[in-house]
Structure formats: structure tokens, C-alpha cells
Scaffold this motif. Structure first.
Motif: not given
Length: 451
Positions: A133-162
Motif C-alpha cells: 500500500y503506497l502513501v504519497a507524503g511528498d508535498v513539496y516537489r511539484p507533481a510528486a503525488i501525481r507521479q506516485l499515483e500514476v506509478i500505482g496504476e502501473q503496478v496495480d497498487v493502491p495509493v493514499f493521498s491527501l
């Protein structure tokens, strides 16, 4: 292969000893001077090099080595043993909590590949039938959260983000709660990096660590930064108490000596290495296997594991039968090619074979992946009859195949000739197996993926 430059230098220095019938103390000292230079040029930490060379020299001038029947090979064994110990001795496995989920906190500077590595690690765990289960905690780098969400879709793993407006500690805490609720085996928290180490960054990471009490704190570090990678590892380790290191970009050859320095300097084990950009290009780190590859002894165990994971056993048996009975076709060849490509880059696969790096013509072999694509295009442009009976491919058919595959007639001719040579080689090999004798090898065979 990783550390090609270092590997070549070390092998050249040690091969001089191997060729000698008798090895003297002076021979060992001369070889150790070359080994020392090779390690320093690969950007291995100076103190690490000094201690390593001292240990090897001390063991190599002992009576059990110099008085042995094969002293040169004994010195190489000593170097192999010490290299293995230098990199940790044995594999350091990923921790597993007594109660799920196991919490893994990913830390590191920006640009080291932290977010991508989090995705690769989740894929690695998924292949072992674990639920990450992936947790997107990088709130500073632009598009870091979106990058992890895309990767999560690629590897079929859920991503948590706020989102990127929330506090990282709250994201980590709520992400872990969601991971528990979903029944995940591992909760991988991607944290923010900086362009450099600073107090604010470390304070934030300490706060996240206190909130989630991770079982693993993995530092992701770029192997190509050389000695800087070791300095970064030292700083993070002193502030956070690392449990492991992931070395990325180890497939690059520039200043890759970080692999040989990190464990010795920080006493923090290397747990994984990144060997490419694809999501499956993350491997557990085995010090003994890496030492063997550096010294040109190959890495048969990793090769077998790759084959078991990516090659269909039934199809392989059928292929072996066709080769033996001379029924091998272009369809079989393309099927074999695809299975081998699934194992990873072909030059890396060849590098795992013992002695391949020392074979003339293969030492600096670089397999052109675009050439493989052309080979596939040529075969797919053939009719069913042409694939099964290449002898029917006349001049007009060759022109049609070239046009259909976007290649030249010369490319088609070359592939057909190489395929014919391959079948002849199989026939010779089959004959040798039946007779139990040896047949003289004529000329050098070139595989269709070699230019």
C-alpha cells in the motif's frame, strides 16, 4: 553490467597472477597496487580502499596461498571473499513486522529516484504475493503525488493521498490507518526530499518516524554520485537511524564505487539495487553475487532466478525438443526471443554468465535493443510458410519482407543467414550429444541479436 569499468580493471590486474605458475610476494604487491588504483578511480572511499587492500595483501602472502598449486586463483578467491565482506557478507532481507502491515519509510534527496523506487518496491512485493500500500507524503516537489499515483496504476497498487496542502505527518498517520484497514501487508511511505540535507528536512522526517514507528527506514541514493552517496548515507544514518540503503542507477558505470563503500562506512546494509528505469528493474542485493560479477565469475544464481520467474517451463521444454529434432522455426525463434527479453536487458543477462566478460568479441558487447525490434519486424512480415520453411524465401519474397518490415533486403538476408547458421550449430551440437565425441568448430557463430 554495473561497475563495468571497475570490473575490467580488477580482472586485468588479477588475470596476470592467474597466468603465473608461481606467484611471489612482489607479484601480489604489484597486483594490489593496480587493484588500489582501480578502486580509487571508481570513487570507493579512500579509507575503505586502504583497509581492503591491506586485508587482501595480508591474506594473499600467507603460505596457504603462495604455496598452493594454483596461487593466482587463490589470490582471486581472497579478493572475492573480501569484496563480499566489504559489501555486507550476506543478503540483508527486508524486515517483516509481527503484525501487518510492515511500515517502510522511504527517505532521500530529490533526484535519487525515491518515488520511482517506492513503486518498484511495491511491484517487487506484489510478485511475492504480498499486498503493498503506497502513501504519497511528498508535498513539496511539484507533481510528486501525481507521479506516485500514476506509478500505482502501473503496478496495480493502491495509493493514499491527501493532496499537497496537508501536513506530511498527518498524511503518514492516516495513510497507515488506511493500509491497516485495507489488510495490506506492507505500507510504503514516500517522503519529501530536498536538493541538500538541512535541519528542517530532518526534523520533518523525524516527526514522521515518531508518528508511524517504521519497521524499515530505507535511504534511496544515486550510485552515480559516487562518494557523495556515501556522505549522504552517513548524514541520514546519524539523524534517522537507517535500516537499509537502496542504490539506484547501478546500471550506470560512472563512479559506481558507492556500492563498495556504503556498508563499510555506515554499517548500514544495501538491501536493493536499481538496475534500470522499468518497474521490475529492482533487485535484492546479494554481496557475494555482486562480487562474483565484478570479478568476471558470473552470477548463475540470479540468472536461474530470472529464468524461473520469466520463462515458461513447458514452452522451454518444447523448444528444446524442436531444437533437438531440427524442427526449430522462425515462430519458435521469436517466441524464444520474447521470453529472454522478459528477463531483462540482454547485455546484462550475458554479463551473468561465467567467463562471458573475458571471451574475445563479447567483452564489450552492447546489445542494440532497436536491432531486436527490427528482427521481430522482419519475422512478423513473413508468411506462415516462410517462417516454417525459410528455404522458399527467394529474392522477390525478400524484397516484400523488407518493405513490410521497414528494413532493407540486406537486413533480411543477414537474419536468414544467421538463422541458418543457428540451425547448423544445433545440428552439430545434437550430433555431438549422440556420438559423445567432439567435433571441430568452424568459424564464429553470431546470434541474430548481435550486430
Amino acid at each position: 553490467m554495473a561497475l563495468d569499468g571497475l570490473s575490467e580493471r580488477l580482472q586485468a590486474a588479477l588475470n596476470k597472477l592467474k597466468r603465473k605458475g608461481k606467484v611471489t610476494e612482489a607479484d601480489v604487491k604489484e597486483a594490489m597496487r593496480e587493484v588500489r588504483l582501480a578502486l580509487l578511480e571508481a570513487d570507493v572511499n579512500f579509507k575503505v580502499v586502504k583497509e581492503f587492500v591491506s586485508k587482501v595483501r595480508e591474506r594473499s602472502i600467507g603460505q596457504e596461498v603462495l604455496d598452493s598449486l594454483t596461487p593466482g586463483q587463490q589470490v582471486i578467491k581472497v579478493v572475492n571473499d573480501e569484496l563480499t565482506q566489504l559489501m555486507g557478507g550476506e543478503q540483508s532481507k527486508l524486515a517483516q513486522a509481527s503484525k501487518s502491515p510492515t511500515v517502510i519509510m522511504m527517505v532521500g534527496l530529490q533526484g535519487a529516484g525515491k518515488t520511482t523506487t517506492a513503486g518498484k518496491l511495491s511491484r517487487h512485493l506484489s510478485k511475492q504475493n504480498k499486498r503493498p500500500y503506497l502513501v504519497a507524503g511528498d508535498v513539496y516537489r511539484p507533481a510528486a503525488i501525481r507521479q506516485l499515483e500514476v506509478i500505482g496504476e502501473q503496478v496495480d497498487v493502491p495509493v493514499f493521498s491527501l493532496g499537497d496542502k496537508e501536513n506530511p505527518v498527518r498524511i503518514a498517520t492516516e495513510g497507515l490507518a488506511q493500509a491497516k484497514e485495507s489488510g495490506a501487508d506492507y505500507c510504503i511511505i514516500d517522503t519529501a526530499g530536498r536538493l541538500h540535507i538541512d535541519e528542517t528536512m530532518m526534523d520533518e522526517l523525524k516527526a514522521v518516524r515518531a508518528a508511524v514507528n517504521p519497521d524499515e527506514i530505507l535511504l534511496v541514493v544515486d550510485a552515480m554520485t559516487g562518494q557523495d552517496a556515501v556522505n549522504v548515507a552517513e548524514s541520514f544514518n546519524s539523524d534517522l537511524g537507517l535500516t537499509g540503503v537502496v542504490l539506484t542507477k547501478l546500471d550506470g558505470d560512472t563512479r559506481g564505487g558507492a556500492a563498495l563503500s556504503v556498508k563499510a562506512v555506515t554499517d548500514c546494509p544495501i538491501k536493493f539495487v536499481g538496475l534500470g528505469e522499468k518497474m521490475d528493474a529492482l533487485e535484492p542485493f546479494y554481496p557475494d553475487r555482486m562480487a562474483s560479477r565484478i570479478l568476471g565469475m558470473g552470477d548463475v544464481l540470479s540468472l536461474i532466478e530470472k529464468a524461473q520467474a520469466n520463462v515458461d517451463a513447458d514452452r522451454a521444454k518444447e523448444l528444446e525438443r524442436k531444437m533437438r529434432t531440427q524442427q526449430f522455426t522462425f515462430d519458435d525463434f521469436i517466441d524464444q526471443l520474447q521470453q529472454v527479453r522478459n528477463m531483462g536487458p540482454l547485455d546484462e543477462i550475458l554479463g551473468m554468465m561465467p567467463g562471458m566478460g573475458q571471451m574475445k568479441g563479447l567483452k564489450n558487447l552492447k546489445v542494440d535493443e532497436s536491432h531486436l525490434t527490427r528482427v521481430e519486424a522482419i519475422i512478423r512480415s513473413m508468411t506462415k510458410q516462410e517462417k516454417t520453411h525459410p528455404e522458399v524465401i527467394n529474392a522477390s519474397r525478400r524484397r516484400r519482407i523488407a518493405q513490410g518490415s521497414g528494413t532493407s533486403v540486406q537486413d533480411v538476408n543477414r537474419l536468414i543467414k544467421q538463422f541458418d547458421d543457428m540451425k547448423k550449430m544445433m545440428k552439430q551440437f545434437s550430433g555431438m550429444q549422440k556420438s559423445g565425441g567432439k567435433k571441430k568448430r568452424r568459424g564464429a557463430f553470431k546470434f541474430p541479436f548481435m550486430q
